[in-house]
Structure formats: structure tokens, C-alpha cells
Design a protein around this motif. Structure first.
Motif, PDB file in Angstrom:
ATOM      1  N   ARG A 201       0.715  -1.247  -0.086  1.00 36.27           N
ATOM      2  CA  ARG A 201      -0.187   0.018   0.330  1.00 36.27           C
ATOM      3  C   ARG A 201       0.621   1.286   0.332  1.00 36.27           C
ATOM      4  O   ARG A 201       0.281   2.347  -0.574  1.00 36.27           O
ATOM      5  CB  ARG A 201      -0.824   0.008   1.024  1.00 36.27           C
ATOM      6  N   PRO A 221      -5.932   4.857  -4.931  1.00 38.40           N
ATOM      7  CA  PRO A 221      -5.230   3.768  -4.280  1.00 38.40           C
ATOM      8  C   PRO A 221      -6.536   3.837  -3.218  1.00 38.40           C
ATOM      9  O   PRO A 221      -7.375   2.539  -3.582  1.00 38.40           O
ATOM     10  CB  PRO A 221      -4.591   4.522  -2.651  1.00 38.40           C
ATOM     11  N   ASP A 227      -7.804   1.870   0.058  1.00 38.04           N
ATOM     12  CA  ASP A 227      -7.222   3.049   0.573  1.00 38.04           C
ATOM     13  C   ASP A 227      -7.251   4.814  -0.036  1.00 38.04           C
ATOM     14  O   ASP A 227      -7.158   5.773  -0.494  1.00 38.04           O
ATOM     15  CB  ASP A 227      -5.757   2.850   0.009  1.00 38.04           C
TER      16      ASP A 227
END
Length: 781
Positions: A201, A221, A227
Motif C-alpha cells: 500500500r 489508491p 486506501d
């Protein structure tokens, strides 16, 4: 597709059992153990009647559903009783203290309101020590604490926390809320796979930041792996208003792309279906760890796993049975999902795509629509029809632009998802290669952000309704009536005409209209609703911002349209929410010299919230007081007030907060501009008594036009132009008719955001002042 094939795909025999299991679990969680036992007994009696009286295939389906309902009612009663009798729940009723060992099941995320610097996360309880007694784990808790202490925690990491035990915020089998004011007592090492997921990530986010503009870098993301930590407040608010939030909740589209890519590789390598299924299942598990097991991820993942099982066994994948089995399986393992809004929205939207969208696609194609357009319209409308009652029940609002917005972005979502997945994959091995690939996503990401911003800016984009069951019933009734009405040709033609006119009006207003403020302005009063947000141009590319509006998006959106990137100073006139709520969004992604604040009035204000936002973005805080002078390019700021003493007695601060507003005289190319915050009669009189020259060409009227401004103060200022920042249809009666009458008597022109939108002031040759707004333009001598 043949009729038999269609029936196979739409096999709904498992659906009643899934609905019965879901309803029984909801009843147990929301209404308690007694209700669950009553429901179980009622269903058992009904099952006996069906078994003894009825015959036929349908009766077997009903009987199975009743059996599922009985089983889940009994299990729900047991789990509810366990929760209610747990020592932590008992301690929560007494607001006791406890030391708990927990393992987070999600990443800590920020919370606002009264705790702007805090973070919260859900966790699995491993043990709890209350009053010297230690109990073993089991169950879920919510942990809240300071961000500096908890921000870096990873799911699965063992954490020991000492805190106050409180009752859960909602009824979902959560045992308690643990509130800590310090750092964890002990932190264990996270599992290796969570460290790996965090690294993936982080690398993906770093590549996005290096290759994309800031807002795109924060959004991608979220679209690919869920995310949203880098998502700007404005983008988040725009997506919410436009009905696009579901795009940042990883769902079936992401899973489909992942599994499709793995199976294509398997086919190219000529591997067996069983080997391919194992590889795809491994990739699916890795993706769930990276994306975090949110309700939509879990639902999509279980459906994907069922599809892989079908591949191995040689049975054809069936979407509706897979969805039903996913619901039953997830509620069995995690009963709290039964009352989770995200899970309900995900299941409902998926069900609509399986059951409703294909029927509507066929109907539109029979009317002569191109299939690609029919699919876009049918998918967007079907998802809207089934989710809007849930949204109304959850938030008390629903978006009227969501169908149009989702249709507009539909062509680019697949492109963004595919390229984003490639970027994430490349980032694991080479950030250089990932950065090169990421440039390809700029154009579709720009379009997605543009649609969200334009949609959110449409007047009346959201409609307020009662929350809860009432709102759900009202919106469901309206939607069903609309769908029934559209079966008639004349209604369809009328709707088509209305939509065409709306689109034309939108294009004219936003593309050819005057909502874009021409350059050269000296001051812009942003339309932030019932609040304040003013921008002063320094003439050298920098600006001074005075107040940040009442929400995270409106002021940020205004600054974005003005192209503001460099802020010399942000002045917070005082600490009420309608002046500070958008501060974090203003600071996000911009170069800011300092945040200037007036006196702090005891704990009854938002001073801590302002400080937390400034600290979060590394911006220094500057105390302002009467006599300060600042020069930024073509703007000179003189701080005139407040001049009243700061209240020191508990409870007195809130009553005097408005009169502690920072009052400034700005000397600009458009003349003298007096900025007054929400100063009221006492604060104005103190400045007049001091003998300060308050004459100004332009006055930002105090307190949104409240009657608390005196006629004597208006006469002393004697402005040629008065600006009023207030919300359309506000319940405060702003601006007050008597104030408007006083201004008319003085001969002052008035521009107000509730009628004119965003207002820009320009200096003209000969000392005149011109005003351009989204509603009109005038010149004043």
C-alpha cells in the motif's frame, strides 16, 4: 441466450433462505434475545404447518427458508445474550476503566467533532482486566485514542490499551468502546503478511504521489485497493454529494479484474483448471489482505471464491446463488454484518445488477437503444433504485444527480481500475515502471474528478428526507411510483425532455456561463452557505484567506476554482464551526505561511480543532491582536480588534465569542475593505470608542447580516458596497430586513451569497468598484 439458460442463471432457490437468515440475525441484534426466541418459535410453528399441509417444490423452498430462519434466530439469541452479559458491557454501563489486549481488524482512521486529533478502529478482544479481574477474549470492541499513538497500528497487531469503557455507539454486537488518552501499554509485532500488505500500500501510494496530481494521487489508491487515507476532504465530499462514494469501496469490479487476469495467465500457460483455481484463490486472499476486509470486499471475495469452486467442480457459475451463499456464509461468521449499512448497500446493488439490470437492458434494446448505452443506463438506474431507500434511511439524504454522475464516469471506471491494478502490481517490483504506467491514468482520473465536482456543485444535488424507516419508506414509494410511471410512453417522453433541458442548462451554466470568476479580482467572497470564507489577492500569486467555511468542501472548492495554491496567511476570525470546519481542506495540498487566530475563549470553542488541523499540516499558528500590521504584495492588513477583554469565567466564553472576532482593515487595489467576522454590537462599539477610522469602500457585513450590527457602526463605515455571506433559506433570518433597510438608507449596494453566489470585487480606474458574481455583475462609483 436460451430460456433454459436464463432460468439457470437466475436460479433463486437459495435466495429465500439467505433473506430469512439475514432477517433473523437483524432481529436478534437490534431487538435482543427475547425477540429472537419469539421469532424462532413463530418460524418453527410456521414450518410445521408447511410440512404437514402443503406439497410441491415451492413448499420445500419455503421450508428450507424457515429452517434457516429458526437456526439463525437461535444463534442470534445466544450471541446477543453473550454480548449483553459480557463483563465489558457491564463495565461500560458504569463507565469503569479497563486494560484490554486487542487485535485491530482495520486500519485506524481519523475522527472529527470533539476529538479532531483522535483515531478510532475496530478490534477483536483477546483479554480484559477490569477491577483486578481478568476475563478471556471473544467479541469486538471499538478503540479510540490520540492519533500520534495509534496511527501506525496494523490489523492483526497485538495492542494492550488502558482506557475508559463506554457503551457502543451502535447496536451491532460490539461489546464496548475503549477510550484511551495516552499511548498503548504494549504493542506486539504485526503478522508478516500485514507488514507485506502495508509495504504494498505504501509503495503504491508513493508511486501515485510521484506520478499524479495531488487529488488524483489521493484518489487512485482508494479506487484500486480501498486506501482512502490520502483522499482530500473536498474530493470525499464531492463523491458523497454526487453519489460516487461506492467507487472508493472495493467491490466486485476489482475482484473480477483480479481473477480474470490470473485466469488469463493460467490459460496462456496451459495449466489445469484446478491449478488455476488455487492460484486465483491465493491472489484473492492476498488482495483481501491488501484492501482490508470491508463489507463490500468480503461480499465480493466470497462470491469470487464460490465462482472458483464452480470452476474446479465443473459447474457453471451462477450469480444469484453465489450472492445468496455469500450472504449466509458471511452472516454466519460475522453476524454484525447483518446490520452494517455498507454490507446492505453492497448486497442490494449487486442484486440489482443481477436481477433488474438485465431486464431493463433488454427493454431498452427493444426500444432501439444501442446495447452499450442501454447497459450504462440500466446499471446506473438499477443500482440507484435499490440503494436510494437505504441511503435515505442511513443519512436522511439522497443524491438526485447520482444516476447522471455514474453514467458519466462509467466509461472510465474500467480503464482506471485496470491501469490502477497494473500500477499497484508494478509497484511491488519496480517503482520506476509503476510510475511510467501511472501517467496513463491521468486523463480518465481528471474526468472522474471533474464529473464529481460539477455534479456536487449542482444546486439541490442532495435532497433531505426523514432518516430511518420513514425516510426509506418515502423514497421507496417515490422510486416505485416513478418506475411504474415510466412504463407509459408519454411519461418517458416527458422525462426525456426534462433530462435534455437539465443537461442543456447545466452545460450552458457551467461551460458558457459566468460561474468562472475572471482574473484580476481583489477580493472573492466564496459561496460557502451559512458561514464565512473570504479570499484576498496579494497580486504576487499568493492570497490571504479569512475563515474556512462551515464544511470540509465548499471553501476548498472555491479556492480550487480560483486556482489558489499559495496562501500567505489563513485568518480564523473566531472559533465557531461555520468559520473553521473547512480549515483542514484549505490547508491540504497548498503552501500555507501561517494560520492567524484571535484570543482563545476557554474550552467552549473550536480552538483545539484549529490547532489540530494546523499541526497535522505543519503550519505554524500565529496569535493576532489589535495593532498588528501585515503586508503581502498589494495587500496591507491592519488588525483593529477585538478590543474587549477576553472572558475568563467558566461558561462566559460562548456568550462573548462573536465579539472576540478578529476585525481587520485590508487596503487593496479595490480600496479599503473592512472584514468583521461575526462581531456584534459590543465588539463594534469598543472599536468605535477607540477612535479607529473604520471608513471603508467595502464592508463584509458582520455575523451574516444579523440584527446585532448597530446603525451607528454602519454609518461610521459608510460603505459603497456591502458583502453578506449567508446560506440560501437559512433558518436564522439572515440577513435581517432592518439591516438591509439601513444599508439602503446609506446608499450602499449589497451583494449576498444566498442570492448572488460567489462574489468577486475588482478595483476600477477612477476609484470605482466592480462586482462580478455567479448571478450578476455591477459597477459602483
Amino acid at each position: 441466450m436460451s430460456e433454459d439458460s436464463e432460468r439457470t442463471v437466475l436460479d433463486a432457490r437459495v435466495l429465500p433462505a439467505a433473506l430469512a437468515a439475514w432477517a433473523a440475525t437483524v432481529s436478534a441484534v437490534l431487538f435482543g434475545t427475547a425477540a429472537a426466541w419469539i421469532l424462532a418459535a413463530t418460524l418453527a410453528a410456521s414450518a410445521m404447518v408447511v410440512l404437514l399441509v402443503f406439497r410441491g417444490s415451492w413448499s420445500r423452498i419455503v421450508l428450507v427458508a424457515l429452517v434457516f430462519g429458526i437456526g439463525f434466530s437461535v444463534v442470534g439469541a445466544w450471541r446477543t445474550a453473550e454480548t449483553v452479559d459480557h463483563p465489558l458491557r457491564i463495565a461500560a454501563k458504569e463507565t469503569a476503566w479497563a486494560t484490554v489486549e486487542v487485535a485491530p481488524v482495520e486500519d485506524p482512521h481519523a475522527v472529527g467533532g470533539a476529538n479532531p486529533g483522535h483515531m478510532v478502529f475496530r478490534a477483536t478482544l483477546r483479554s480484559a482486566t477490569i477491577g483486578g479481574q481478568t476475563v478471556s477474549g471473544g467479541g469486538q470492541v471499538t478503540v479510540r485514542g490520540p492519533g500520534w499513538a495509534f496511527a501506525d497500528l496494523l490489523p492483526g497487531q497485538s495492542v494492550t490499551v488502558r482506557g475508559k469503557v463506554g457503551l457502543p455507539w451502535r447496536n451491532d454486537l460490539t461489546l464496548a468502546v475503549i477510550t484511551s488518552e495516552g499511548e498503548p501499554v504494549k504493542v506486539g509485532d504485526p503478522p508478516w503478511y500485514q507488514r507485506w500488505a502495508a509495504a504494498v500500500r505504501d509503495r503504491f501510494a508513493a508511486v501515485c504521489a510521484a506520478a499524479l496530481p495531488e487529488r488524483q494521487a489521493g484518489l487512485l489508491p482508494g479506487l484500486v485497493v480501498g486506501d482512502t487515507s490520502g483522499l482530500s476532504p473536498q474530493v470525499k465530499e464531492n463523491f458523497k454529494v454526487a453519489g460516487l462514494t461506492h467507487l472508493t469501496a472495493v467491490s466486485g469490479a476489482n475482484i473480477s479484474i483480479l481473477l480474470g487476469a490470473v485466469l488469463l495467465v493460467v490459460r496462456a500457460a496451459a495449466l489445469s483448471p484446478k491449478v488455476g483455481a488455487v492460484l486465483a484463490l491465493t491472489a484473492l486472499a492476498a488482495f483481501v489482505i491488501i484492501a482490508r476486509p470491508s463489507p463490500s470486499v468480503l461480499r465480493a471475495s466470497v462470491m469470487g471464491a464460490i465462482g472458483l469452486l464452480s470452476l474446479v467442480t465443473g459447474r457453471r457459475k451462477q450469480a444469484l446463488p453465489a450472492l445468496a451463499v455469500a450472504v449466509v456464509g458471511l452472516i454466519t461468521v460475522m453476524p454484525e454484518l447483518a446490520v452494517d449499512w455498507g454490507f446492505a448497500l453492497s448486497v442490494a446493488a449487486t442484486g440489482a445488477l443481477v436481477l433488474i439490470a438485465p431486464v431493463w437492458v433488454g427493454g431498452l434494446c427493444r426500444w432501439g437503444w444501442p446495447r452499450w448505452l442501454a447497459e450504462i443506463v440500466a446499471v446506473s438506474c438499477a443500482a440507484f433504485v435499490v440503494t436510494v431507500p437505504l441511503m435515505a434511511a442511513m443519512t436522511g439524504t439522497f443524491s438526485v444527480v447520482t444516476v447522471a454522475a455514474n453514467m458519466a464516469v462509467a466509461p472510465v471506471i474500467g480503464v482506471i481500475t485496470v491501469i490502477g491494478a497494473l500500477v499497484a502490481l508494478c509497484a511491488v517490483f519496480s517503482t520506476t515502471a509503476a510510475t511510467a504506467v501511472a501517467f496513463a491514468v491521468r486523463a480518465p482520473m481528471w474526468w472522474l474528478l471533474e464529473v464529481s465536482e460539477r455534479s456536487a456543485a449542482v444546486p439541490g444535488a442532495t435532497v433531505s428526507v426523514p432518516s430511518g424507516a420513514t425516510g426509506a419508506a418515502v423514497t421507496a414509494g417515490v422510486v416505485l411510483a416513478a418506475v411504474a410511471l415510466l412504463r407509459f410512453r408519454i411519461a418517458r417522453r416527458a422525462v426525456a425532455g426534462i433530462v435534455a433541458c437539465a443537461i442543456l442548462t447545466f452545460l450552458v451554466h457551467h461551460v458558457f456561463g459566468r460561474d468562472r470568476i475572471p482574473s484580476g479580482w481583489a477580493l472573492v467572497m466564496c459561496d460557502v452557505g451559512q458561514g464565512d470564507g473570504v479570499v484576498l489577492a496579494a497580486g504576487d500569486g499568493r492570497v490571504v484567506v479569512v475563515d474556512a467555511g462551515p464544511d470540509p468542501a465548499s471553501m476548498d472548492r472555491c479556492l480550487g476554482r480560483l486556482g489558489v495554491r499559495d496562501i500567505a496567511l489563513v485568518v480564523i476570525s473566531h472559533f465557531h464551526a461555520d468559520h473553521i470546519a473547512g480549515l483542514a481542506a484549505v490547508l491540504h495540498g497548498r503552501s500555507v505561511g501561517a494560520v492567524g487566530v484571535g484570543p482563545m475563549l476557554l474550552p467552549e470553542n473550536g480552538f483545539n480543532e484549529v490547532m489540530a488541523a494546523a499541526q497535522a499540516y505543519g503550519v505554524p499558528v500565529l496569535g493576532l491582536e489589535a495593532g498588528n500590521r501585515f503586508s503581502f504584495g498589494t495587500v496591507q492588513l491592519d488588525v483593529l480588534g477585538p478590543l474587549l477583554p477576553v472572558p475568563r469565567l467558566p461558561g462566559s466564553g460562548e456568550a462573548r465569542a462573536n465579539d472576540q472576532s478578529v476585525v481587520m482593515m485590508a487596503r487593496t487595489p479595490a480600496g479599503r475593505i473592512l472584514l468583521t467576522g461575526d462581531s456584534e454590537t459590543a465588539g463594534e462599539e469598543a472599536i468605535l470608542r477607540s477612535g479607529i477610522d473604520v471608513r471603508a469602500d467595502v464592508l463584509k457585513l458582520p455575523h451574516h447580516g444579523s440584527r446585532t450590527t448597530s446603525t451607528a457602526f454602519l454609518r461610521a463605515v459608510n460603505p459603497r458596497l456591502t458583502l453578506i455571506s449567508c446560506g440560501r433559506g437559512n433558518t436564522f433570518g439572515h440577513p435581517h430586513p432592518e439591516i438591509l433597510e439601513d444599508l439602503t438608507t446609506l446608499g450602499s449596494a449589497v451583494s449576498r451569497t444566498d442570492l448572488d453566489g460567489t462574489v468577486a470585487v475588482y478595483g476600477q480606474a477612477g476609484g470605482s468598484v466592480s462586482v462580478v458574481s455567479t448571478g450578476r455583475g455591477n459597477v459602483f462609483g
